[in-house]
Write a protein that holds these residues in place. Sequence first.
Motif, PDB file in Angstrom:
ATOM      1  N   VAL A 146      -4.202  53.162  13.864  1.00  0.00           N
ATOM      2  CA  VAL A 146      -4.747  51.840  14.371  1.00  0.00           C
ATOM      3  C   VAL A 146      -5.272  50.955  13.174  1.00  0.00           C
ATOM      4  N   LEU A 147      -5.588  51.849  11.979  1.00  0.00           N
ATOM      5  CA  LEU A 147      -6.061  50.911  11.004  1.00  0.00           C
ATOM      6  C   LEU A 147      -4.661  49.992  10.156  1.00  0.00           C
ATOM      7  N   ARG A 148      -3.698  50.836  10.281  1.00  0.00           N
ATOM      8  CA  ARG A 148      -2.423  50.431   9.827  1.00  0.00           C
ATOM      9  C   ARG A 148      -1.913  49.222  10.640  1.00  0.00           C
ATOM     10  N   ARG A 149      -1.675  49.082  11.822  1.00  0.00           N
ATOM     11  CA  ARG A 149      -0.996  48.397  12.752  1.00  0.00           C
ATOM     12  C   ARG A 149      -2.106  47.698  13.631  1.00  0.00           C
ATOM     13  N   CYS A 150      -3.022  47.883  14.008  1.00  0.00           N
ATOM     14  CA  CYS A 150      -3.935  47.153  15.071  1.00  0.00           C
ATOM     15  C   CYS A 150      -5.150  46.511  14.629  1.00  0.00           C
ATOM     16  N   VAL A 151      -5.946  46.713  13.551  1.00  0.00           N
ATOM     17  CA  VAL A 151      -7.028  46.082  13.366  1.00  0.00           C
ATOM     18  C   VAL A 151      -6.920  44.707  12.581  1.00  0.00           C
ATOM     19  N   LEU A 198       3.149  35.907  17.789  1.00  0.00           N
ATOM     20  CA  LEU A 198       2.283  36.923  17.993  1.00  0.00           C
ATOM     21  C   LEU A 198       1.468  36.353  19.416  1.00  0.00           C
ATOM     22  N   ALA A 199       0.912  35.251  19.055  1.00  0.00           N
ATOM     23  CA  ALA A 199       0.403  34.687  20.455  1.00  0.00           C
ATOM     24  C   ALA A 199       1.301  34.528  21.545  1.00  0.00           C
ATOM     25  N   SER A 200       2.565  33.973  21.395  1.00  0.00           N
ATOM     26  CA  SER A 200       3.321  33.746  22.391  1.00  0.00           C
ATOM     27  C   SER A 200       4.165  34.786  22.990  1.00  0.00           C
ATOM     28  N   ASN A 256     -10.425  37.552  14.926  1.00  0.00           N
ATOM     29  CA  ASN A 256      -9.004  37.560  15.066  1.00  0.00           C
ATOM     30  C   ASN A 256      -8.383  37.314  16.223  1.00  0.00           C
ATOM     31  N   ILE A 257      -7.002  37.269  16.454  1.00  0.00           N
ATOM     32  CA  ILE A 257      -6.229  36.639  17.576  1.00  0.00           C
ATOM     33  C   ILE A 257      -6.422  37.750  18.825  1.00  0.00           C
ATOM     34  N   ALA A 258      -6.861  39.058  18.695  1.00  0.00           N
ATOM     35  CA  ALA A 258      -6.612  39.900  19.949  1.00  0.00           C
ATOM     36  C   ALA A 258      -7.977  39.849  20.543  1.00  0.00           C
ATOM     37  N   PRO A 259      -7.917  39.893  22.042  1.00  0.00           N
ATOM     38  CA  PRO A 259      -9.147  39.642  22.747  1.00  0.00           C
ATOM     39  C   PRO A 259     -10.236  40.736  22.827  1.00  0.00           C
ATOM     40  N   LYS A 291     -14.044  51.138  16.542  1.00  0.00           N
ATOM     41  CA  LYS A 291     -14.262  52.569  16.745  1.00  0.00           C
ATOM     42  C   LYS A 291     -13.649  53.204  17.774  1.00  0.00           C
ATOM     43  N   PHE A 292     -13.631  54.542  17.862  1.00  0.00           N
ATOM     44  CA  PHE A 292     -13.001  55.508  18.716  1.00  0.00           C
ATOM     45  C   PHE A 292     -13.071  54.984  20.089  1.00  0.00           C
ATOM     46  N   ASP A 293     -14.610  54.669  20.491  1.00  0.00           N
ATOM     47  CA  ASP A 293     -14.815  54.339  22.015  1.00  0.00           C
ATOM     48  C   ASP A 293     -14.043  53.069  22.523  1.00  0.00           C
ATOM     49  N   ASP A 294     -13.976  52.333  21.347  1.00  0.00           N
ATOM     50  CA  ASP A 294     -13.187  50.940  21.911  1.00  0.00           C
ATOM     51  C   ASP A 294     -11.750  51.262  22.275  1.00  0.00           C
TER      52      ASP A 294
END
Length: 306
Positions: A228-233, A12-14, A240-243, A248-251
């Motif tokens: 989003v819950l299933r694949r992203c969070v 994922l990181a690469s 966690n690894i993502a920046p 929430k919705f606004d994100d």
Amino acid sequence: MRLPQPFLYALLASAPVFASPHAMAPLDTRAFATAASGALVPGGIVPNFRLTDHRGVTRELYYDTTAKATVLVFTSAGSARAVQTAAALRALRARFSASDVIIWQIDSGAGTLRAAVAAEQTLTNNDTPVLLDDAQLVATELGVTRELETFVIGAVPFSFIAYRGPLDNADPASLAAPTDNFAAEAVAAVLAGRTPAQPGVPMSAVAPFLDLLPAPSINYATDVAPVVLRRCVSCHSPGNIAPHSYAKFDDLATRASSVRASLLQKRMSPWHADPQFGAFANELGATPAEIATVHAWARAGAPRGT
């Protein structure tokens, strides 16, 4: 097959590094602005996208910055005109240098199999790369609905549409050869620095439709939040690894254009294992249907719902 967790996180990181050795293309908000008004017309901008072709090779529109023109031809596996299309594309390839003109077919059919496309290209002696638009994002962005709709676009970035219309004037209801090659004439004009004499030609009313799914009525609460819950969070959450977090919705809503671009360029979700070579028990990649759902939501202006 289950990948070891440390290896999975390293993959994922690469992912953004090996996807392209070039600098990342700028966020093409101008392309999104022209697309918001409906189907793209000559003078409009084609947003950057990345797809895998029938040989398993990744192709990105804004990657090759040396080409003077790119031709996109939307085709369908099993088309009655496959032989005639192959002949037309061979003639187009023979007329123009490969260093000047990129020619791609795009198959946006629902559930098109790479093996079926490869077999058809071999049978028809057609060596044109066929890019599989499995989530139908490119067809959606360009507003394409019919077979053999063709785009001739200028140098990148940004890619202005010089011509939009049928590949040629062949009768879609017969197997007759064409007498006027619209796309070839448009490419010649672009290479000569001229505006094509016919920048836009209407598609025939009898041209076959692509196998496209109907446009969804969509909102965040009902359709996008579950994806989003299933694949992203698992990555887009504090620590966690993502920046950034997708708590929430606004994100997501404030990043709708970035999300849209990331889906088109396959930066998200960052899972590059090829399903043709196996299934992974801990696979993190979104399905074409999930990708299409989030893309449709971002393109619709990120409606919230209840």
